[in-house]
Design a protein around this motif. Sequence first.
Motif, short mmCIF file in Angstrom:
data_model
loop_
_atom_site.label_atom_id
_atom_site.label_comp_id
_atom_site.label_asym_id
_atom_site.label_seq_id
_atom_site.Cartn_x
_atom_site.Cartn_y
_atom_site.Cartn_z
N GLU A 37 28.78 -3.73 13.06
CA GLU A 37 27.98 -4.93 12.86
C GLU A 37 28.87 -6.13 12.57
OE1 GLU A 37 23.90 -2.89 11.08
OE2 GLU A 37 25.52 -3.45 9.70
N ASP A 98 20.86 -16.33 13.02
CA ASP A 98 20.41 -15.40 14.05
C ASP A 98 20.82 -13.96 13.73
OD1 ASP A 98 19.30 -17.51 15.41
OD2 ASP A 98 20.95 -17.70 16.86
N LYS A 101 18.68 -12.41 10.91
CA LYS A 101 17.33 -12.00 11.30
C LYS A 101 17.28 -10.51 11.61
CE LYS A 101 15.67 -16.29 13.36
NZ LYS A 101 15.36 -16.96 14.63
N GLU A 102 18.30 -10.02 12.30
CA GLU A 102 18.34 -8.62 12.70
C GLU A 102 18.97 -7.72 11.65
OE1 GLU A 102 20.40 -8.56 16.40
OE2 GLU A 102 19.05 -10.00 17.33
N HIS A 103 19.85 -8.27 10.83
CA HIS A 103 20.58 -7.49 9.84
C HIS A 103 20.30 -8.08 8.46
CE1 HIS A 103 22.76 -7.16 13.67
NE2 HIS A 103 22.89 -5.89 13.31
#
Length: 175
Positions: A37, A98, A101-103
Motif C-alpha cells: 500500500e 484519494d 478514501k480506499e485505505h
Amino acid sequence: MPLNLEQKKAIVAEVNDVANSALSAIAAEYRGLTVDEMTLLRREARNSGVYMRVVRNTLAKRALEDTDFACMQEGMTGPLLLAFSQEDPGSAARVIKDFAKEHKLLEVKLVSIGGKMLAPGDIDALAKMPTYDQAISMLMAVMKAPVEKLTRTLNEVPGKLVRTVAAIKDAKEAA
C-alpha cells in the motif's frame, strides 16, 4: 539500521530544499498500512509531482525550520509521512485524499499552505483547488465572455433590421 550523522544531515538538507520550494505540505499517519500500500501511495505521488518521504520526526522538525512549514513542527508525533506539493498547491492533498478514501488507516494529521496551518478536515478544500492549467482556462473564459457578449450584441442590430424589413415585406405581400 541506525543512520550516522552525515546521513542524517543529508536527509535534513534534502527535505529542507524540497520544503523551501514546495507550495503546500501534508503530514499523514500511515500506521497499519502494508508495504504494498505504501508503494502504491508513493507511485501515485510520484506520478502527480508530489515529493513524499517518511522521515523521523526529529529530523523532519529540523528540516522544516526556517521554511513556510515551520508551523507544522509542534504537531509532529507518531509515524508520519510528509507530502510536499511541487507543481500546484492541491496536488499532495488530492493524492492523500484519494488514497485515504480506499485505505482508512491513512489519517491526515497536519495540513499547511503558505505558512499557515489548516485543520485536517480542510484537505478537501485544498484538494479542490484548480491546477495551473485549470486556473488559466477559467481566467481566459472570464476574460473572453464580455468580448463575446459585445460581439453578439453588435451582431443583433443588423439582424433585427433585417427581420423588421422582412416582416414589413411579408405584411405588404399579404395585403
